[in-house]
Scaffold this active site. Structure first.
Site, PDB file in Angstrom:
ATOM      1  N   ASP A  41      43.641  41.412  43.409  1.00  0.00           N
ATOM      2  CA  ASP A  41      43.423  41.852  42.022  1.00  0.00           C
ATOM      3  C   ASP A  41      43.763  43.335  41.852  1.00  0.00           C
ATOM      4  OD1 ASP A  41      42.559  39.456  40.917  1.00  0.00           O
ATOM      5  OD2 ASP A  41      40.421  39.891  41.215  1.00  0.00           O
ATOM      6  N   HIS A  82      47.248  38.368  38.780  1.00  0.00           N
ATOM      7  CA  HIS A  82      47.733  37.646  39.963  1.00  0.00           C
ATOM      8  C   HIS A  82      49.263  37.630  40.025  1.00  0.00           C
ATOM      9  CE1 HIS A  82      43.655  35.292  39.986  1.00  0.00           C
ATOM     10  NE2 HIS A  82      43.514  36.588  40.184  1.00  0.00           N
ATOM     11  N   HIS A 102      38.038  44.995  37.589  1.00  0.00           N
ATOM     12  CA  HIS A 102      39.204  45.230  36.742  1.00  0.00           C
ATOM     13  C   HIS A 102      39.061  46.489  35.879  1.00  0.00           C
ATOM     14  CE1 HIS A 102      41.089  41.530  37.908  1.00  0.00           C
ATOM     15  NE2 HIS A 102      40.031  40.824  37.559  1.00  0.00           N
ATOM     16  N   HIS A 119      40.690  38.603  47.984  1.00  0.00           N
ATOM     17  CA  HIS A 119      41.082  38.389  46.596  1.00  0.00           C
ATOM     18  C   HIS A 119      40.895  39.658  45.766  1.00  0.00           C
ATOM     19  CE1 HIS A 119      42.278  36.213  43.071  1.00  0.00           C
ATOM     20  NE2 HIS A 119      41.339  36.886  42.432  1.00  0.00           N
TER      21      HIS A 119
HETATM   22 ZN   LIG Z   1      41.702  37.600  40.498  1.00  0.00          ZN
END
Ligand SMILES: [Zn+2]
Length: 302
Positions: A236, A76, A259, A232
């Site tokens: 990311d 973030h 991720h 969001h």
């Molecule tokens: Zn996040």
């Protein structure tokens, strides 16, 4: 166009989303060419550069590790640096995880805004994608394509009545990051809570720092955007791709990635230098490519 840092040190404190550990964080100006460097003040100032070479564990957050020293949940803050056009900064922490704050990048953006932005005497180098690349894993996919600006397109399909299929596409220029992405918060579901806590995760999670999904709604509404979830994911992705170490010129398309796939893309890009070239931009070119530049579109469709 030149590199940028912040004008003055700024600080905040909070807790880590996964560790629940209290942490004091300070962002300091840094010299041209530094990039973003994390510094553990509780470990004699040990430094870890924000680069794909230092990516460690990646599951529900992105962590960096160097010589056994960990910095957790970097995405973030790194996303905010990209969104604000900050090339160089030192981020001091007195614990292993960044503070989650409100679960979005907005508090970091506000800190940078409060510090002010300083232009530096070094031309900014961009990583310009020259060749397309696609990575697949089951039904998940992430790809990158040549383009003169940096844009991101994300699709998710999350089995929840409030989410389902969401797509968001944004060109990271003209303040679009600040308007459309920075405030989007992380989210998690009550149903997964116990499993995740048993895995040692989300020990710091609360209604103040993430959207809490129930079986058919949310506990802590209202949402900041009706499609806050996919926004969001864009946040990311931008934070994870910051680990290439330079602003990107290219179009990134992600479908149900996470991720692990974001950072796998970073590693592939860093390994294969035929995929990109390093370029500098004239002021005129910069005006269409930078996060501050003119005219660009952002929007979502179901
Ligand atoms: Zn996040």
């Amino acid at each position: 166009m030149q590199e940028q840092t912040i004008r003055a040190a700024v600080e905040c404190s909070g807790i880590g989303l996964h560790s629940g550990a209290p942490v004091f964080m300070r962002i300091l100006p840094a010299a041209p060419g530094t990039g973003i460097v994390f510094r553990r003040t509780d470990l004699d100032g040990f430094e870890i550069e924000a680069t794909g070479r230092n990516v460690a564990r990646v599951s529900y957050a992105t962590s960096l590790m160097k010589k056994g020293v960990l910095i957790s949940t970097t995405e973030h803050a790194l996303s905010a640096f990209v969104g604000m056009g900050i090339d160089n900064a030192v981020v001091e922490l007195d614990n292993l995880e960044l503070p989650i704050l409100d679960g979005s990048a907005r508090p970091f953006v506000e800190m940078i805004g409060k510090a002010g932005i300083r232009k530096q005497r070094r031309p900014r180098k961009y990583l310009k994608i020259r060749r397309g690349l696609e990575m697949r894993e089951g039904d998940k996919c992430i790809s990158v394509h040549p383009a003169d600006t940096y844009s991101v397109s994300y699709a998710i399909n999350f089995p929840h009545p409030l989410i389902g299929k969401e797509t968001f596409e944004v060109e990271l220029s003209n303040g679009n990051y600040l308007r459309h992405i920075a405030a989007a918060r992380t989210f998690g579901s009550r149903q997964d809570e116990k499993t995740m806590r048993n895995m040692g995760l989300i020990r710091g999670a609360s209604r103040e720092n993430c959207i809490v999904l129930t079986r058919d709604g949310i506990e802590n509404g209202p949402l900041r955007f009706s499609d806050e979830f996919v926004r969001h994911k864009v946040l990311d992705l931008v934070g994870d791709l910051a680990l290439v170490g330079k602003p990107i010129l290219g179009k990134v398309v992600a479908d149900r990635a996470g991720h692990a796939m974001h950072t796998a893309l970073v590693s592939t890009i860093l390994r294969d230098k035929t995929l990109w070239e390093e370029v500098t931009l004239s002021q005129e070119e910069e005006s269409t490519a930078s996060p501050y530049a003119s005219q660009a579109a952002a929007g979502s469709h179901a």
